[in-house]
Design a protein around this motif. Structure first.
Motif, PDB file in Angstrom:
ATOM      1  N   SER A   7       6.566  12.128  -2.725  1.00 17.87           N
ATOM      2  CA  SER A   7       6.815  11.616  -4.080  1.00 17.87           C
ATOM      3  C   SER A   7       7.836  10.478  -4.101  1.00 17.87           C
ATOM      4  O   SER A   7       7.934   9.756  -5.089  1.00 17.87           O
ATOM      5  N   SER A   8       8.587  10.287  -3.001  1.00 20.24           N
ATOM      6  CA  SER A   8       9.574   9.211  -2.945  1.00 20.24           C
ATOM      7  C   SER A   8       8.968   7.899  -2.445  1.00 20.24           C
ATOM      8  O   SER A   8       9.649   6.873  -2.437  1.00 20.24           O
ATOM      9  N   LEU A   9       7.708   7.937  -2.020  1.00 21.77           N
ATOM     10  CA  LEU A   9       7.072   6.755  -1.433  1.00 21.77           C
ATOM     11  C   LEU A   9       6.420   5.883  -2.498  1.00 21.77           C
ATOM     12  O   LEU A   9       5.943   6.396  -3.520  1.00 21.77           O
ATOM     13  N   PRO A  10       6.351   4.577  -2.242  1.00 24.22           N
ATOM     14  CA  PRO A  10       5.576   3.703  -3.138  1.00 24.22           C
ATOM     15  C   PRO A  10       4.111   4.133  -3.143  1.00 24.22           C
ATOM     16  O   PRO A  10       3.636   4.752  -2.178  1.00 24.22           O
ATOM     17  N   THR A  11       3.416   3.821  -4.218  1.00 28.41           N
ATOM     18  CA  THR A  11       2.016   4.211  -4.335  1.00 28.41           C
ATOM     19  C   THR A  11       1.126   3.008  -4.627  1.00 28.41           C
ATOM     20  O   THR A  11       1.594   1.961  -5.068  1.00 28.41           O
ATOM     21  N   ILE A  12      -0.148   3.223  -4.385  1.00 23.84           N
ATOM     22  CA  ILE A  12      -1.194   2.298  -4.802  1.00 23.84           C
ATOM     23  C   ILE A  12      -1.985   3.025  -5.879  1.00 23.84           C
ATOM     24  O   ILE A  12      -2.328   4.201  -5.707  1.00 23.84           O
ATOM     25  N   GLN A  13      -2.270   2.343  -6.975  1.00 20.01           N
ATOM     26  CA  GLN A  13      -3.113   2.928  -8.011  1.00 20.01           C
ATOM     27  C   GLN A  13      -4.441   2.189  -8.053  1.00 20.01           C
ATOM     28  O   GLN A  13      -4.479   0.959  -7.909  1.00 20.01           O
ATOM     29  N   ILE A  14      -5.505   2.946  -8.225  1.00 20.61           N
ATOM     30  CA  ILE A  14      -6.837   2.389  -8.432  1.00 20.61           C
ATOM     31  C   ILE A  14      -7.402   3.084  -9.665  1.00 20.61           C
ATOM     32  O   ILE A  14      -7.369   4.312  -9.758  1.00 20.61           O
ATOM     33  N   ASN A  15      -7.872   2.286 -10.613  1.00 22.18           N
ATOM     34  CA  ASN A  15      -8.422   2.818 -11.869  1.00 22.18           C
ATOM     35  C   ASN A  15      -7.421   3.725 -12.582  1.00 22.18           C
ATOM     36  O   ASN A  15      -7.788   4.743 -13.152  1.00 22.18           O
ATOM     37  N   ALA A  19      -3.881   6.500  -5.715  1.00 21.55           N
ATOM     38  CA  ALA A  19      -4.917   6.578  -4.687  1.00 21.55           C
ATOM     39  C   ALA A  19      -4.314   6.648  -3.288  1.00 21.55           C
ATOM     40  O   ALA A  19      -4.998   7.035  -2.347  1.00 21.55           O
ATOM     41  N   ALA A  20      -3.038   6.257  -3.157  1.00 27.91           N
ATOM     42  CA  ALA A  20      -2.401   6.297  -1.839  1.00 27.91           C
ATOM     43  C   ALA A  20      -0.885   6.270  -1.986  1.00 27.91           C
ATOM     44  O   ALA A  20      -0.346   5.684  -2.924  1.00 27.91           O
ATOM     45  N   HIS A  21      -0.218   6.901  -1.013  1.00 27.24           N
ATOM     46  CA  HIS A  21       1.224   6.806  -0.839  1.00 27.24           C
ATOM     47  C   HIS A  21       1.451   5.995   0.435  1.00 27.24           C
ATOM     48  O   HIS A  21       0.719   6.169   1.413  1.00 27.24           O
ATOM     49  N   ILE A  22       2.461   5.136   0.418  1.00 24.54           N
ATOM     50  CA  ILE A  22       2.705   4.236   1.551  1.00 24.54           C
ATOM     51  C   ILE A  22       3.989   4.629   2.264  1.00 24.54           C
ATOM     52  O   ILE A  22       5.081   4.547   1.695  1.00 24.54           O
ATOM     53  N   LEU A  23       3.838   5.038   3.508  1.00 24.33           N
ATOM     54  CA  LEU A  23       4.992   5.301   4.372  1.00 24.33           C
ATOM     55  C   LEU A  23       5.227   4.033   5.186  1.00 24.33           C
ATOM     56  O   LEU A  23       4.523   3.765   6.152  1.00 24.33           O
ATOM     57  N   ALA A  44     -14.209   4.592  -5.389  1.00 24.34           N
ATOM     58  CA  ALA A  44     -12.954   3.849  -5.441  1.00 24.34           C
ATOM     59  C   ALA A  44     -12.530   3.426  -4.039  1.00 24.34           C
ATOM     60  O   ALA A  44     -12.879   4.071  -3.045  1.00 24.34           O
ATOM     61  N   GLY A  45     -11.785   2.338  -3.979  1.00 25.97           N
ATOM     62  CA  GLY A  45     -11.250   1.836  -2.722  1.00 25.97           C
ATOM     63  C   GLY A  45     -10.575   0.494  -2.960  1.00 25.97           C
ATOM     64  O   GLY A  45     -10.720  -0.093  -4.027  1.00 25.97           O
ATOM     65  N   PRO A  46      -9.841   0.011  -1.979  1.00 25.17           N
ATOM     66  CA  PRO A  46      -9.107  -1.248  -2.140  1.00 25.17           C
ATOM     67  C   PRO A  46     -10.015  -2.468  -1.959  1.00 25.17           C
ATOM     68  O   PRO A  46     -11.095  -2.361  -1.366  1.00 25.17           O
ATOM     69  N   PRO A  47      -9.563  -3.626  -2.431  1.00 24.97           N
ATOM     70  CA  PRO A  47     -10.294  -4.867  -2.171  1.00 24.97           C
ATOM     71  C   PRO A  47     -10.250  -5.210  -0.675  1.00 24.97           C
ATOM     72  O   PRO A  47      -9.402  -4.691   0.068  1.00 24.97           O
ATOM     73  N   ARG A  48     -11.126  -6.098  -0.248  1.00 24.83           N
ATOM     74  CA  ARG A  48     -11.156  -6.543   1.156  1.00 24.83           C
ATOM     75  C   ARG A  48      -9.800  -7.144   1.522  1.00 24.83           C
ATOM     76  O   ARG A  48      -9.211  -7.902   0.764  1.00 24.83           O
ATOM     77  N   ASP A 118     -16.699 -12.044  -2.866  1.00 20.99           N
ATOM     78  CA  ASP A 118     -17.538 -12.175  -4.058  1.00 20.99           C
ATOM     79  C   ASP A 118     -18.089 -10.841  -4.536  1.00 20.99           C
ATOM     80  O   ASP A 118     -18.427 -10.684  -5.705  1.00 20.99           O
ATOM     81  N   ASP A 119     -18.201  -9.852  -3.636  1.00 21.57           N
ATOM     82  CA  ASP A 119     -18.721  -8.540  -4.003  1.00 21.57           C
ATOM     83  C   ASP A 119     -17.663  -7.636  -4.619  1.00 21.57           C
ATOM     84  O   ASP A 119     -17.981  -6.570  -5.130  1.00 21.57           O
ATOM     85  N   ASP A 120     -16.402  -8.051  -4.561  1.00 19.12           N
ATOM     86  CA  ASP A 120     -15.294  -7.219  -5.028  1.00 19.12           C
ATOM     87  C   ASP A 120     -14.932  -7.587  -6.463  1.00 19.12           C
ATOM     88  O   ASP A 120     -14.550  -8.721  -6.732  1.00 19.12           O
ATOM     89  N   HIS A 121     -15.027  -6.621  -7.349  1.00 18.42           N
ATOM     90  CA  HIS A 121     -14.668  -6.864  -8.744  1.00 18.42           C
ATOM     91  C   HIS A 121     -13.656  -5.840  -9.236  1.00 18.42           C
ATOM     92  O   HIS A 121     -13.536  -5.620 -10.423  1.00 18.42           O
ATOM     93  N   ASN A 122     -12.935  -5.200  -8.315  1.00 15.36           N
ATOM     94  CA  ASN A 122     -11.967  -4.167  -8.674  1.00 15.36           C
ATOM     95  C   ASN A 122     -10.620  -4.822  -8.960  1.00 15.36           C
ATOM     96  O   ASN A 122      -9.887  -5.171  -8.060  1.00 15.36           O
ATOM     97  N   GLU A 123     -10.319  -4.976 -10.230  1.00 12.68           N
ATOM     98  CA  GLU A 123      -9.040  -5.571 -10.615  1.00 12.68           C
ATOM     99  C   GLU A 123      -8.024  -4.500 -10.994  1.00 12.68           C
ATOM    100  O   GLU A 123      -6.978  -4.801 -11.528  1.00 12.68           O
TER     101      GLU A 123
END
Length: 132
Positions: A7-15, A19-23, A44-48, A118-123
């Protein structure tokens, strides 16, 4: 031995959900390897993106479609996938449930370069630090 609260780690949010914690090893004395602890919903997943070091994907639960360097693989808990340094890649959880994995970054500092796709539209991809 170190114990680091996830819970102390930075996170990535998707939608809008974590979606992830970063160590990031550079933020923790004595560590030399970084990791993403990933828990993503279906579709769900990250952009390229790419990293200047190799990344090791260890799928713990679910199925993940990994695309790297023009190749695609549907990785399961039976697979460990290594993406070489500087190779653009992305992944998507295939479902029907969530996908969980640990992605090892062979570096002290996490470095991510996003690659136009061009296939990635996840903003909805967002980086969040605890307390922000």
């Amino acid at each position: 031995m170190q114990i680091i609260a996830k819970s102390s780690l930075p996170t990535i949010q998707i939608n809008g959900e974590v979606a992830a914690h970063i160590l990031n090893a550079s933020k923790h004395e004595g560590l030399s390897v970084s990791a993403f602890i990933v828990d993503v919903a279906a579709d769900a997943g990250p952009p390229r993106h790419s990293h200047p070091y190799e990344e090791v994907f260890i799928v713990v639960d679910g199925t993940v479609r990994l695309e790297a360097g023009g190749e695609k693989i549907d990785a399961t808990p039976e697979d460990i996938v290594v993406v070489p340094a500087d190779v653009p890649h992305k992944f998507t959880a295939l479902g029907p449930g969530r996908a969980r994995m640990v992605n090892i970054h062979a570096a002290v500092e996490v470095v991510t370069e996003f690659v136009p796709d061009d296939d990635d539209h996840n903003e909805s991809y967002a980086y969040n630090r605890p307390g922000s």
